[in-house]
Design an enzyme around this catalytic site. Sequence first.
Site, PDB file in Angstrom:
ATOM      1  N   ASP A  77       0.850  -1.191   0.000  1.00  0.00           N
ATOM      2  CA  ASP A  77       0.000   0.000   0.000  1.00  0.00           C
ATOM      3  C   ASP A  77       0.884   1.238   0.000  1.00  0.00           C
ATOM      4  O   ASP A  77       2.089   1.141   0.226  1.00  0.00           O
ATOM      5  CB  ASP A  77      -1.013  -0.013   1.156  1.00  0.00           C
ATOM      6  N   TYR A  79       2.910   4.786   0.750  1.00  0.00           N
ATOM      7  CA  TYR A  79       3.530   5.376   1.936  1.00  0.00           C
ATOM      8  C   TYR A  79       2.494   6.256   2.648  1.00  0.00           C
ATOM      9  O   TYR A  79       1.695   6.935   2.002  1.00  0.00           O
ATOM     10  CB  TYR A  79       4.737   6.230   1.544  1.00  0.00           C
ATOM     11  N   PHE A  90       6.731   1.798  -4.217  1.00  0.00           N
ATOM     12  CA  PHE A  90       8.093   2.043  -3.736  1.00  0.00           C
ATOM     13  C   PHE A  90       8.616   3.442  -4.056  1.00  0.00           C
ATOM     14  O   PHE A  90       9.625   3.868  -3.504  1.00  0.00           O
ATOM     15  CB  PHE A  90       9.082   0.994  -4.271  1.00  0.00           C
ATOM     16  N   HIS A 203      11.106  -9.247   0.776  1.00  0.00           N
ATOM     17  CA  HIS A 203      10.837  -7.824   0.600  1.00  0.00           C
ATOM     18  C   HIS A 203      12.138  -7.043   0.784  1.00  0.00           C
ATOM     19  O   HIS A 203      13.003  -7.446   1.570  1.00  0.00           O
ATOM     20  CB  HIS A 203       9.814  -7.388   1.655  1.00  0.00           C
TER      21      HIS A 203
END
Length: 234
Positions: A77, A79, A90, A203
């Site tokens: 989701d 920031y 990202f 991740h």
Amino acid sequence: MAASASQLEDSDPSTWPVAPGWRPLVDEFFASAVGRKLQEFLKERLSAGAVIFPPQPFRALELTPPEDVRVVILGQDPYHGRGQAEGLAFSVAPGVALPPSLRNIFKELQRDLGTPPPAFPVPGGSLVKWATHGVLLLNTCLTVEEGQAASHAKQGWEVLTDAVIRHVADGEKPVVFMLWGAHAQSKKTLIDERLHKVLLSNHPSPLSALRPPLPFIGSGHFGEARRWRERQKS
């Protein structure tokens, strides 16, 4: 919607910019019961004074039309800090300090390829250049409230973004899917690996980037993706 806005101002998805190729899929979703419920949820949260990011939830679908997609990178989701989210997984808006996960992405890109590719986002952490060169930077949830990670999860966004992933995966053009972390890897079942290249790792978060069995740092995903795409052209 004003391009300079730092937060979502309108809950009407018809006002959010999106590439024409994605429009039928988006319209079909918001005509569904799940889509209407999500829109009502966003309207209620805005009316209650919630600060919602990003200002343009469909930025990934605006900058990377379906016919241009050659790589998909999945995030979870947006920031949730003010001024960070710009609607691309990202990526952070220009002038914003690099989050740790994005710093590790750049670190692995440099380690893997030796020199930054032409679309490398210098300076800062905006990945707009990637998005305009065929990299679909898709979060599986497209909005979030300030300071509250995953606050809009399971409100319906996942139905739409699963449809986006499925649309790309059902196409005839080979695409690289980079699935980093358990959440992204859960979407593997939507992808036909006989046609597409699926790359799995932990991740890029500092909590997991170096952890076995699939550390992100040292994964070589960028080079592997480049070599695979070159083979598809031959």
